[in-house]
Design a protein around this motif. Structure first.
Motif, short mmCIF file in Angstrom:
data_model
loop_
_atom_site.label_atom_id
_atom_site.label_comp_id
_atom_site.label_asym_id
_atom_site.label_seq_id
_atom_site.Cartn_x
_atom_site.Cartn_y
_atom_site.Cartn_z
N CYS A 68 29.52 34.57 38.22
CA CYS A 68 30.98 34.73 38.32
C CYS A 68 31.60 34.47 36.95
O CYS A 68 32.06 33.36 36.66
N PRO A 69 31.65 35.49 36.09
CA PRO A 69 32.14 35.30 34.72
C PRO A 69 33.59 34.85 34.63
O PRO A 69 33.99 34.33 33.58
N ILE A 70 34.38 35.02 35.69
CA ILE A 70 35.81 34.68 35.59
C ILE A 70 36.07 33.21 35.92
O ILE A 70 37.22 32.76 35.90
N ILE A 71 35.05 32.43 36.21
CA ILE A 71 35.27 31.05 36.63
C ILE A 71 35.52 30.14 35.44
O ILE A 71 34.97 30.33 34.36
N ASN A 72 36.40 29.16 35.62
CA ASN A 72 36.60 28.07 34.69
C ASN A 72 35.69 26.93 35.14
O ASN A 72 35.85 26.38 36.23
N LEU A 73 34.72 26.55 34.31
CA LEU A 73 33.68 25.60 34.71
C LEU A 73 34.09 24.14 34.53
O LEU A 73 33.26 23.24 34.73
N ASP A 74 35.33 23.86 34.21
CA ASP A 74 35.76 22.46 34.06
C ASP A 74 35.43 21.69 35.34
O ASP A 74 35.81 22.11 36.45
N SER A 113 44.85 45.02 41.91
CA SER A 113 43.68 45.20 41.06
C SER A 113 43.56 44.08 40.03
O SER A 113 44.55 43.66 39.42
N ILE A 114 42.31 43.60 39.85
CA ILE A 114 42.00 42.60 38.82
C ILE A 114 41.29 43.34 37.70
O ILE A 114 40.16 43.84 37.87
N PRO A 115 41.90 43.47 36.53
CA PRO A 115 41.31 44.27 35.44
C PRO A 115 39.89 43.86 35.08
O PRO A 115 39.05 44.71 34.76
N GLU A 116 39.61 42.56 35.11
CA GLU A 116 38.29 42.08 34.70
C GLU A 116 37.17 42.67 35.56
O GLU A 116 36.04 42.85 35.11
N PHE A 117 37.46 42.97 36.83
CA PHE A 117 36.43 43.46 37.73
C PHE A 117 35.94 44.86 37.36
O PHE A 117 34.83 45.25 37.72
N LYS A 118 36.75 45.60 36.66
CA LYS A 118 36.39 46.98 36.36
C LYS A 118 35.17 47.08 35.45
O LYS A 118 34.47 48.10 35.44
N ASN A 119 34.92 46.01 34.70
CA ASN A 119 33.77 46.04 33.79
C ASN A 119 32.54 45.35 34.36
O ASN A 119 31.50 45.29 33.70
N PHE A 120 32.67 44.81 35.58
CA PHE A 120 31.53 44.10 36.17
C PHE A 120 30.55 45.10 36.77
O PHE A 120 30.95 46.07 37.42
N LYS A 121 29.27 44.83 36.57
CA LYS A 121 28.24 45.71 37.12
C LYS A 121 27.89 45.36 38.56
O LYS A 121 27.27 46.16 39.26
N ARG A 122 28.26 44.16 38.97
CA ARG A 122 27.98 43.75 40.35
C ARG A 122 29.14 42.92 40.87
O ARG A 122 29.92 42.33 40.11
N GLU A 123 29.24 42.89 42.19
CA GLU A 123 30.29 42.12 42.85
C GLU A 123 30.01 40.63 42.69
O GLU A 123 28.86 40.19 42.78
N ILE A 124 31.06 39.85 42.45
CA ILE A 124 30.85 38.41 42.32
C ILE A 124 30.54 37.82 43.70
O ILE A 124 30.95 38.36 44.73
N PRO A 125 29.81 36.71 43.74
CA PRO A 125 29.56 36.07 45.03
C PRO A 125 30.86 35.57 45.66
O PRO A 125 31.87 35.37 44.97
N VAL A 126 30.82 35.36 46.96
CA VAL A 126 31.92 34.64 47.62
C VAL A 126 31.89 33.21 47.10
O VAL A 126 30.86 32.54 47.16
N MET A 127 33.02 32.76 46.57
CA MET A 127 33.09 31.42 45.97
C MET A 127 33.83 30.48 46.93
O MET A 127 34.88 30.84 47.47
N ARG A 128 33.29 29.29 47.10
CA ARG A 128 33.96 28.28 47.93
C ARG A 128 34.18 27.04 47.08
O ARG A 128 33.23 26.34 46.73
N ASP A 129 35.45 26.80 46.76
CA ASP A 129 35.83 25.61 46.01
C ASP A 129 36.16 24.54 47.04
O ASP A 129 37.23 24.53 47.64
N LEU A 130 35.22 23.65 47.29
CA LEU A 130 35.32 22.74 48.42
C LEU A 130 36.37 21.67 48.21
O LEU A 130 37.07 21.29 49.16
#
Length: 840
Positions: A167-173, A271-288
């Motif tokens: 998931c390249p769009i995630i902030n890992l803080d 539309s999220i512009p960043e997704f247009k360059n992704f080669k695969r769908e990001i996983p379903v993310m769960r921020d618990l």
């Protein structure tokens, strides 16, 4: 940058199209019958009420199993209710053990449904990641991984760097790691339902839309009249899969099901512009910690928060006044203020979301039972009536639950253990206030960390209080919750650290449990067993019935034994302590949780016998006493030799008087020590307790809670229902052969004999474990070198030998004394050795 103001101005139109999200092509017309009036007969084998994902799955599985004349009735159109607006999340993950099988079966079905039916179901499998942003959450992931190895679904821990790759769009803080399920994802709920309907029709089922059920009536032959505005059907079985109308259908047969709808909201972006360059769908993310899910929908996002208990909305008006009769594909007005805090967290975690255009906020009803688990299966009061309601996560549960229920209906027994979803777990103590309070906790704390021995406080106490509740509270009882009862878990004395402190390692009750175990091992312990399920069976066929339904020999009058309910396939359905009071009068007891589960089996198998079966659970309280000084204390309390070994040997029962109190005494204990269960009227139990405590003070008697009792049970090598044996096990592999009388006929005998004479693939074994700050509790994976070879069933700590202890299932060749394996406990493997079974 997206502002909170712009969120409040986003569109909330109540769409009435096929679905709120992009759908696959569908073939609706080919799935539906025309009118009930065109049927050749008004008789059928099963009527499924409700045409959502769950209802169509049940019809599909019943028909596929070969059941003829399966009819599904839907009051409006397929998917109306909660299915059509669902976000469609699919996951192998479930924090419990049994429901993992439901999830697995669902995903396996989703994988093959398009090929089987020709209907594209829009199934995306990008995987899913549960984020760990605190050390405690990381421990939870390790805990879940320790329980995953012996299960079939793929799952593993991943690093922050691996999360970023997915998931390249995630902030890992603050992200410390994640739990990854590779084949998770999402499915189009509408197309899924259509595919299930097509499949049901292909196998012979009939489906009628715009056909509301108006009345249900059971005939004397136990068949059901199903009244609709289009005519009447007569069915052998009826299945209530009516979603948020499920309580309404239940009332037609005299049931008040504990169900209520809540408002669930989620956002759909542009539309999220960043997704247009992704080669695969990001996983379903769960921020618990943020309490939301986040998934890709083509080049857009779906973000779904779970509001806290005080912000969420419960449909109290629906509960009190009924669901509006025409509510089907409508939505509620959204309320962005309830979810804005979660969305703000999501914007920080996934920055492109902050720049997105929110296209709409969907707010729709989802039905919950009190603890966020569905209600699946028969009900004790009614023959051939089945529940499939209360699905807070109906899409992922639909395939597996449909298969589970269909197998149970056709085979006459559950295919595997799923007792936590049993309708029998509720009773009159499940009041309106309890339901609302508990649902708020269950939904609002949906992503709360799950600990071993978890306790939650909402709605407690209920009306199910023993006569000792106040007295034991004064003595420091720390209570747990079992089937509506408050049950002492342990006792907090001066100097102990008070309160509920859940942990994955030893915590504040470890020392007190040692003290309580020592009371029973060295002196005497006094404990409240009032939560036990209790039943009486009497009548001229009582002995004959008991002999048929139980696998053990009939005890003689005045004697007691432990006996088991066996299914026709030779699985262990339940366990009772059977006391024979008179020739045809029996008193039965079991644990608190299976009270009505067991009782239902007795009632279902009583046809043709002249017997009267009564649930007397709340008529009697029970005080337990055990330990080397127990016999002496009771002798002193009665002032004579009544409790001498000669007059009151183990496994006998009699009525006695203790200090003027009438008591039904049973000489039995599950602690490995001499003990008694003392059954007494709730109004007298406090006086009995006080008298025994006073008389036993010189002997060092002390209070004991359920944690110590459970620990001593394992230490003594005594198998427990729900742990060492369930309907997943046959009695031979569970080591219960000593409780089986093969010289008589009983239900399941042929299957048990077959198991006895066959080579077993697994066997219950007793293990000592080298641990230092964590102990086995059950369901942990067992390893031999690099392979998982089995799993634990229950465990604890032997305070005398200073070792962890547990039962486990292993291949027979690994059950020999001295064999060494390893047990995964919170991410670390500990050595364990097979030792002699203490019970043998």
């Amino acid at each position: 940058m997206l502002s909170i103001g712009s969120l409040r101005n986003c569109r909330t139109t109540a769409f009435k199209s096929r679905s709120l999200l992009k759908l696959a092509p569908y073939r609706l017309a080919s799935t539906l019958g025309s009118s009930l009036s065109n049927r050749k007969s008004d008789e059928c084998n099963a009527v499924v009420i409700g045409g959502g994902a769950v209802g169509t799955s049940i019809a599909y599985h019943l028909a596929k199993r070969g059941l003829e004349d399966v009819v599904l009735l839907e009051k409006s159109e397929l998917t109306a209710g909660s299915t059509w607006h669902a976000a469609g999340l699919t996951t192998y993950f479930h924090p419990g053990i049994n429901l993992k099988k439901v999830h697995l079966d669902s995903i396996n079905l989703f994988n093959k449904l398009e090929e089987e039916t020709g209907q594209d179901v829009g199934f995306h499998k990008p995987g899913s990641i549960r984020l760990a942003t605190t050390p405690a959450r990381l421990d939870e992931i390790r805990y879940q991984m320790s329980r995953q190895g012996w299960n079939k679904a793929p799952q593993w821990m991943i690093t922050p760097e691996e999360i970023k790759e997915f998931c390249p769009i995630i902030n890992l803080d603050s992200v410390l790691g994640g739990l990854y399920n590779p084949d998770d994802g999402h499915i189009d709920p509408y197309s899924l339902t259509q595919a299930l309907a097509i499949g049901a029709r292909q196998h012979g089922a009939e489906i009628y839309i715009n056909t509301p059920v108006t009345h249900l009536k059971q005939r004397s032959d136990h068949r059901w009249e199903v009244h609709t505005d289009k005519g009447i059907l007569v069915a052998k079985h009826i299945i209530n899969a009516a979603g948020f109308y499920g309580r309404h259908i239940g009332k037609m047969v005299g049931l008040d099901l504990p169900l209520v709808a809540i408002h669930h909201q989620y956002c759909v972006t542009g539309s999220i512009p960043e997704f247009k360059n992704f080669k695969r769908e990001i996983p379903v993310m769960r921020d618990l910690e943020g309490s939301y899910y986040f998934r890709q929908e083509k080049d857009a996002l779906v973000v779904g928060p779970y509001e806290g208990p005080h912000k969420m909305l419960v449909c109290e008006d629906w509960y009190d006044q009924g669901v509006p009769p025409n509510f089907g594909k409508e939505l509620f007005d959204s309320d962005i203020d309830r979810i804005v805090d979660h969305l703000t967290v999501a914007m920080n975690r996934f920055p492109p979301f902050a720049n997105a255009d929110i296209q709409r906020v969907i707010s729709g009803p989802i039905t919950f039972a009190p603890e966020n688990l569905p209600i699946i299966g028969p009900t004790p009061q009614l023959k051939n009536y089945w529940n499939a309601v209360g699905f807070g996560y109906g899409i992922i549960h639909s395939g597996g639950a449909g298969r589970y229920l269909a197998d149970w209906i056709i085979d006459g027994e559950p295919p595997y253990d799923l007792m936590e979803t049993d309708a029998a777990r509720f009773d009159t103590w499940t009041t309106r206030d309890y339901l609302f309070t508990k649902v708020r906790e269950s939904y609002g704390l949906n992503n709360l960390i799950m600990y071993p021995k978890e306790e939650r406080s909402a709605g407690r106490p209920t009306s199910r209080l023993s006569g000792l509740y106040s007295r034991l509270s004064d003595y420091g009882a720390v209570y747990g919750f079992r089937a509506g009862w408050e049950v002492p878990n342990w006792f907090c004395l001066p100097g102990d650290r008070a309160g509920y402190e859940p942990s994955y390692t030893r915590t504040n009750w470890f020392g007190p449990v040692k003290r309580e175990c020592n009371f029973i091992l060295n002196k005497a312990g006094l404990f409240d067993l009032s939560s036990y399920g209790k039943a009486t069976i009497k009548g001229k066929d009582a002995a004959k019935f008991i002999s048929k339904v139980f696998s053990n020999a009939l005890p003689e009058v005045g004697h007691v034994n432990v006996s088991h309910l066996i299914t026709p396939k030779g699985k262990v359905y339940g366990e009772y302590e059977v006391s024979r009071l008179e020739e045809n009068h029996f008193f039965l007891t079991c644990g608190a949780t299976p009270e009505k589960h067991h009782l239902r089996w007795l009632i279902e198998n009583s046809d043709g016998y002249d017997v009267e079966i009564n649930n007397v659970t709340e008529d009697w309280n029970c005080l337990g006493i055990a330990g080397p000084q127990a016999r002496q204390i009771l002798s002193k309390a009665t002032g004579g030799s009544l409790f001498s070994e000669a007059n009151f040997p183990n496994l006998t029962c009699q009525m006695v008087s203790i200090n003027g109190i009438e008591v039904g005494a049973i000489a039995i204990s599950y602690t490995g020590q001499t003990g008694w269960e003392l059954y007494v009227s709730p109004k007298d139990v406090e006086a009995l307790h006080d008298h025994l405590l006073e008389v036993g003070s010189e002997s060092g008697i002390g209070h004991v809670g359920g944690y110590a009792l459970g620990n001593l049970r394992v230490q003594a090598g005594i198998r427990g229902f729900g742990a060492e044996f369930t309907v997943n096990n046959n009695p031979i592999e569970a080591g219960l052969e000593k409780y089986i009388d093969f010289n008589k006929d009983f239900i399941g005998k042929d299957a048990v004999l077959k198991a006895k004479n066959s080579s077993a693939s697994r066997q219950l074994v007793y293990l000592n474990v080298d641990t230092f700050d964590v102990d086995p509790e059950g369901n942990e994976s067992i390893w031999l070198k690099d392979s998982v070879v089995g799993y634990t069933t229950s465990g604890g700590f032997n305070y005398q030998s200073k070792r962890g202890i547990c039962f486990a299932y292993l291949p027979p060749d690994l059950c020999k004394e001295g064999t060494e394996v390893e047990i995964d406990l919170i991410g670390r493997k500990y050595k364990a050795r097979a030792v002699a079974d203490p019970l043998r």
